[in-house]
Motif scaffolding. Structure first.
Motif, PDB file in Angstrom:
ATOM      1  N   ARG A  59      -6.712  -7.779 -15.152  1.00 13.08           N
ATOM      2  CA  ARG A  59      -5.078  -7.268 -16.191  1.00 13.08           C
ATOM      3  C   ARG A  59      -4.832  -8.318 -17.161  1.00 13.08           C
ATOM      4  O   ARG A  59      -4.347  -8.217 -18.281  1.00 13.08           O
ATOM      5  CB  ARG A  59      -4.289  -6.968 -14.973  1.00 13.08           C
ATOM      6  N   ARG A  60      -4.662  -9.581 -16.345  1.00 13.95           N
ATOM      7  CA  ARG A  60      -4.152 -10.726 -17.158  1.00 13.95           C
ATOM      8  C   ARG A  60      -5.087 -10.958 -18.596  1.00 13.95           C
ATOM      9  O   ARG A  60      -4.809 -11.102 -19.687  1.00 13.95           O
ATOM     10  CB  ARG A  60      -4.092 -12.141 -16.418  1.00 13.95           C
ATOM     11  N   HIS A  61      -6.369 -10.893 -18.443  1.00 11.25           N
ATOM     12  CA  HIS A  61      -7.373 -11.095 -19.419  1.00 11.25           C
ATOM     13  C   HIS A  61      -7.288  -9.833 -20.262  1.00 11.25           C
ATOM     14  O   HIS A  61      -7.196 -10.403 -21.677  1.00 11.25           O
ATOM     15  CB  HIS A  61      -8.717 -11.288 -18.778  1.00 11.25           C
ATOM     16  N   ALA A  62      -7.120  -8.870 -19.799  1.00  5.45           N
ATOM     17  CA  ALA A  62      -6.901  -7.775 -20.903  1.00  5.45           C
ATOM     18  C   ALA A  62      -5.897  -7.884 -21.698  1.00  5.45           C
ATOM     19  O   ALA A  62      -5.807  -7.625 -22.875  1.00  5.45           O
ATOM     20  CB  ALA A  62      -7.024  -6.366 -20.100  1.00  5.45           C
ATOM     21  N   TRP A 122     -15.602  -1.184  -4.483  1.00  7.21           N
ATOM     22  CA  TRP A 122     -16.036  -2.576  -5.056  1.00  7.21           C
ATOM     23  C   TRP A 122     -16.918  -2.281  -6.273  1.00  7.21           C
ATOM     24  O   TRP A 122     -17.158  -3.126  -7.096  1.00  7.21           O
ATOM     25  CB  TRP A 122     -16.818  -3.213  -4.044  1.00  7.21           C
ATOM     26  N   LEU A 123     -17.896  -1.159  -6.145  1.00  6.15           N
ATOM     27  CA  LEU A 123     -18.798  -0.779  -7.130  1.00  6.15           C
ATOM     28  C   LEU A 123     -18.190  -0.821  -8.696  1.00  6.15           C
ATOM     29  O   LEU A 123     -18.629  -0.907  -9.659  1.00  6.15           O
ATOM     30  CB  LEU A 123     -19.604   0.180  -6.993  1.00  6.15           C
ATOM     31  N   HIS A 124     -16.901  -0.009  -8.876  1.00  2.81           N
ATOM     32  CA  HIS A 124     -16.081  -0.179  -9.985  1.00  2.81           C
ATOM     33  C   HIS A 124     -16.042  -1.656 -10.601  1.00  2.81           C
ATOM     34  O   HIS A 124     -16.178  -1.508 -11.850  1.00  2.81           O
ATOM     35  CB  HIS A 124     -14.774   0.507  -9.919  1.00  2.81           C
ATOM     36  N   CYS A 125     -15.547  -2.397  -9.937  1.00  4.15           N
ATOM     37  CA  CYS A 125     -15.698  -3.884 -10.457  1.00  4.15           C
ATOM     38  C   CYS A 125     -16.883  -4.205 -10.910  1.00  4.15           C
ATOM     39  O   CYS A 125     -16.811  -4.967 -11.708  1.00  4.15           O
ATOM     40  CB  CYS A 125     -15.005  -4.772  -9.467  1.00  4.15           C
ATOM     41  N   ASN A 182      -7.185   4.542   6.532  1.00  5.18           N
ATOM     42  CA  ASN A 182      -7.898   3.422   7.472  1.00  5.18           C
ATOM     43  C   ASN A 182      -9.456   3.495   6.961  1.00  5.18           C
ATOM     44  O   ASN A 182     -10.470   3.333   7.735  1.00  5.18           O
ATOM     45  CB  ASN A 182      -7.916   4.185   8.908  1.00  5.18           C
ATOM     46  N   CYS A 183      -9.639   3.375   5.500  1.00  4.62           N
ATOM     47  CA  CYS A 183     -11.087   3.624   4.894  1.00  4.62           C
ATOM     48  C   CYS A 183     -11.499   2.212   4.623  1.00  4.62           C
ATOM     49  O   CYS A 183     -12.573   2.044   4.161  1.00  4.62           O
ATOM     50  CB  CYS A 183     -11.083   4.420   3.746  1.00  4.62           C
ATOM     51  N   ILE A 184     -10.391   1.114   4.620  1.00  8.79           N
ATOM     52  CA  ILE A 184     -10.524  -0.021   3.981  1.00  8.79           C
ATOM     53  C   ILE A 184      -9.514  -1.015   4.635  1.00  8.79           C
ATOM     54  O   ILE A 184      -8.590  -0.607   5.048  1.00  8.79           O
ATOM     55  CB  ILE A 184     -10.243  -0.102   2.420  1.00  8.79           C
ATOM     56  N   HIS A 185      -9.921  -2.360   4.956  1.00  8.25           N
ATOM     57  CA  HIS A 185      -9.201  -3.222   5.594  1.00  8.25           C
ATOM     58  C   HIS A 185      -8.153  -3.837   4.865  1.00  8.25           C
ATOM     59  O   HIS A 185      -8.115  -3.868   3.610  1.00  8.25           O
ATOM     60  CB  HIS A 185     -10.062  -4.513   6.215  1.00  8.25           C
ATOM     61  N   ALA A 186      -7.023  -4.292   5.222  1.00  8.63           N
ATOM     62  CA  ALA A 186      -5.836  -4.795   4.511  1.00  8.63           C
ATOM     63  C   ALA A 186      -6.302  -6.138   3.611  1.00  8.63           C
ATOM     64  O   ALA A 186      -6.038  -6.341   2.726  1.00  8.63           O
ATOM     65  CB  ALA A 186      -4.695  -5.304   5.257  1.00  8.63           C
ATOM     66  N   ASN A 187      -7.263  -6.907   4.120  1.00  6.36           N
ATOM     67  CA  ASN A 187      -7.617  -7.909   3.538  1.00  6.36           C
ATOM     68  C   ASN A 187      -8.354  -7.788   2.235  1.00  6.36           C
ATOM     69  O   ASN A 187      -8.234  -8.169   1.210  1.00  6.36           O
ATOM     70  CB  ASN A 187      -8.449  -8.748   4.463  1.00  6.36           C
ATOM     71  N   GLU A 188      -9.174  -6.731   2.218  1.00  5.66           N
ATOM     72  CA  GLU A 188     -10.073  -6.395   1.387  1.00  5.66           C
ATOM     73  C   GLU A 188      -9.031  -5.741   0.233  1.00  5.66           C
ATOM     74  O   GLU A 188      -9.394  -5.850  -0.871  1.00  5.66           O
ATOM     75  CB  GLU A 188     -11.040  -5.042   1.683  1.00  5.66           C
ATOM     76  N   VAL A 189      -8.037  -4.979   0.561  1.00  8.18           N
ATOM     77  CA  VAL A 189      -7.264  -4.505  -0.304  1.00  8.18           C
ATOM     78  C   VAL A 189      -6.392  -5.820  -1.139  1.00  8.18           C
ATOM     79  O   VAL A 189      -6.373  -5.675  -2.335  1.00  8.18           O
ATOM     80  CB  VAL A 189      -6.067  -3.661   0.308  1.00  8.18           C
ATOM     81  N   ARG A 190      -6.197  -6.646  -0.120  1.00  9.75           N
ATOM     82  CA  ARG A 190      -5.554  -7.791  -0.920  1.00  9.75           C
ATOM     83  C   ARG A 190      -6.243  -8.609  -1.802  1.00  9.75           C
ATOM     84  O   ARG A 190      -6.098  -8.912  -3.200  1.00  9.75           O
ATOM     85  CB  ARG A 190      -5.070  -8.806   0.094  1.00  9.75           C
ATOM     86  N   LEU A 191      -7.673  -8.794  -1.579  1.00  9.39           N
ATOM     87  CA  LEU A 191      -8.799  -9.469  -2.411  1.00  9.39           C
ATOM     88  C   LEU A 191      -8.911  -8.593  -3.578  1.00  9.39           C
ATOM     89  O   LEU A 191      -9.106  -8.957  -4.589  1.00  9.39           O
ATOM     90  CB  LEU A 191      -9.984  -9.614  -1.558  1.00  9.39           C
ATOM     91  N   PHE A 192      -8.850  -7.191  -3.438  1.00  6.20           N
ATOM     92  CA  PHE A 192      -9.124  -6.419  -4.646  1.00  6.20           C
ATOM     93  C   PHE A 192      -7.975  -6.365  -5.334  1.00  6.20           C
ATOM     94  O   PHE A 192      -8.196  -6.578  -6.590  1.00  6.20           O
ATOM     95  CB  PHE A 192      -9.433  -4.924  -4.224  1.00  6.20           C
ATOM     96  N   ILE A 236      -6.125  -8.891  -5.962  1.00  4.06           N
ATOM     97  CA  ILE A 236      -6.112 -10.138  -6.904  1.00  4.06           C
ATOM     98  C   ILE A 236      -7.416 -10.292  -7.773  1.00  4.06           C
ATOM     99  O   ILE A 236      -7.144 -10.454  -9.065  1.00  4.06           O
ATOM    100  CB  ILE A 236      -6.586 -11.460  -6.059  1.00  4.06           C
ATOM    101  N   LEU A 237      -8.385  -9.525  -7.574  1.00  2.00           N
ATOM    102  CA  LEU A 237      -9.322  -9.496  -8.634  1.00  2.00           C
ATOM    103  C   LEU A 237      -8.874  -8.503  -9.858  1.00  2.00           C
ATOM    104  O   LEU A 237      -9.345  -8.540 -11.108  1.00  2.00           O
ATOM    105  CB  LEU A 237     -10.658  -8.621  -8.269  1.00  2.00           C
TER     106      LEU A 237
END
Length: 475
Positions: free
Chosen positions: A322-325, A219-222, A304-314, A316-317
């Motif tokens: 990518r689209r803006h770039a 998350w901190l990369h974003c 198992n270091c991150i939940h699947a929902n967090e991967v999905r949200l990440f 999307i972000l």
């Protein structure tokens, strides 16, 4: 040879340390007054959690000397932190890093950081021109037994407000070491200026957003990328605003009327083109980093270091960035092409105008030539009569009044001798005036009438910054 040893041999750590020791333009001397590096720790087992339920971080520490830094790293804080941030900076974006070689070596060795990370600080060096304006250290991922290391640099546009150059291109370096079992993270942030936006946002995340950091180690990369990425639109819009009046003026130029464009206009257009040119390469590197971040989040899910929902949200972000770039890349390419086309149009317009002026001058010269021919014909017609009038008008000839015969003076030879000498002096003077400079030019160019080898191979500076400009002043 085991896989770990094989990987170390493939990395060739000696090469990085050799470059590190030889990089005199990257690090300050030990006797210099340094801006401090910042170390912020979030303890692994706090005695008193904060009211929001996250760990209460320790007070940020600042270090400007190897001794105090070594004492801190070897002190009681060793091994008791969950998150650690090490933030270092340059004094300005074109100067050395505000850290000495022994200090950085101590940090790398203490935290067992891979030597190829040195590629990041070696990208921040003292310079006077905009070197490596599109180079970014690519995303690099190393896998150990129970940890991951990743690092990269990215460039971004920063508003400076100078009338001639409102924006500059800067870079930031990011390093993360994530332990799978302990779930600890080491972050190193290399900033181009003190108190940068990324530094402030990361410190704020350490203080107030530890829950987000724990749910998603990436998350901190974003947070870092979002500190600067939106400014690319402002960068492109600012230089497009300068391009449009020049393009409209060029498109409305008429050859038969006085031109409103000139060589200065062409220089401005080429300068704008140089601002658009590196943007696609920089943003393409940004896209590569986004792709690798998305792939790495899937790898963390497998461990198992991150939940699947967090991967999905990440995801999307990342897709949003990518689209803006891609949009910025298309815009930059379009503006670069338009500035290039406008510059070509200016060059052609000025050339056509010069051709029209030359054609008009040729017409005038033709009229003058015809007049000269007419005058020459008249001169040739009247010259014998004028010569005879002058000759017989001299006192060398007289008429006898009794016999009506011409009497020639015995000194007539004086006239012919004087005329011959005067003609010779006139021809000699003409040769000296018109022929001697050509002769001297031929001698200087090697005696062959052409351009000498040394003169033809000489090349001067064309970059004003390379010829002693104040490029450092506006960094």
């Amino acid at each position: 040879m085991d896989s770990v040893a094989g990987m170390a041999l493939a990395i060739n750590s000696d090469l990085y340390w050799t470059r590190f020791d030889a990089a005199n333009s990257c690090f300050e001397d030990e006797s210099a007054d340094l801006l401090p590096i910042h170390i912020l720790d979030v303890p692994a087992h706090p005695q008193s959690p904060s009211a929001h339920g996250h760990m209460q971080p320790q007070a940020p520490q600042q270090f400007s000397a190897l001794k105090t830094l070594g004492e801190f790293l070897a002190g009681p804080n060793k091994g008791v932190w969950k998150y650690r941030l090490i933030s270092m900076c340059q004094e300005n974006s074109w100067s050395k890093l505000q850290i000495t070689r022994p200090m950085l070596r101590r940090i790398v060795q203490h935290h067992e950081i891979a030597p190829d990370f040195l590629e990041v600080p070696l990208s921040f060096f003292d310079r006077s021109t905009d070197e490596e304006q599109s180079f970014c250290v690519p995303w690099t991922l190393r896998e150990g037994g129970d940890y991951f290391e990743m690092f990269y640099t990215f460039r971004y546009a920063e508003y400076k407000g100078h009338p001639n150059e409102p924006y500059v291109i800067r870079q930031t370096g990011v390093y993360q070491k994530f332990h799978l079992k302990e779930k600890t993270c080491l972050w190193i942030l290399v900033n181009p200026v003190p108190d940068s936006a990324a530094h402030r946002r990361v410190v704020d995340a350490f203080l107030n957003y530890q829950k987000e950091m724990e749910q998603n180690p990436l998350w901190l990369h974003c947070v870092v990328l979002a500190s600067y990425f939106p400014r690319w639109r402002e960068y492109l819009a600012a230089y497009e605003k300068r391009l449009l009046p020049l393009a409209d003026t060029t498109a409305a130029a008429f050859i038969a009327e006085p031109l409103r464009v000139n060589h200065e206009t062409l220089s401005k257009l080429r300068s704008l083109e140089s601002h658009f040119m590196p943007t696609p390469a920089i943003l393409q590197s940004f896209l590569d980093t986004l792709s690798e971040l998305g792939s790495f989040s899937e790898k963390l899910l497998a461990h198992n270091c991150i939940h699947a929902n967090e991967v999905r949200l990440f995801a999307i972000l990342v897709s949003k960035y990518r689209r803006h770039a891609l949009t910025f890349i298309r815009t930059a390419k379009f503006l670069q092409q338009r500035s290039n086309n406008t510059a070509t149009l200016v060059s052609d317009t000025v050339a056509f105008k010069n051709q029209g002026v030359a054609q008009e001058q040729n017409g005038n010269m033709l009229l003058l030539t015809r007049s000269a021919v007419f005058l020459t014909v008249l001169t040739l017609f009247y010259l014998p009569w004028t010569f005879m009038t002058g000759l017989f008008g001299m006192n060398f000839f007289m008429m006898d009044q009794n016999t009506y015969r011409f009497v020639t003076s015995p000194k007539l030879w004086v006239y012919f001798v004087s005329a011959v000498v005067l003609t010779a002096c006139t021809m000699l003077l003409y040769y000296v005036i018109s022929g001697f400079p050509q002769l001297r030019k031929g001698r200087q160019s090697g005696g062959d009438g052409g351009i000498g080898l040394r003169q033809g191979l000489q090349r001067g500076f064309t970059d004003p910054e390379k010829s002693g400009g104040d490029g450092k002043k506006w960094s």
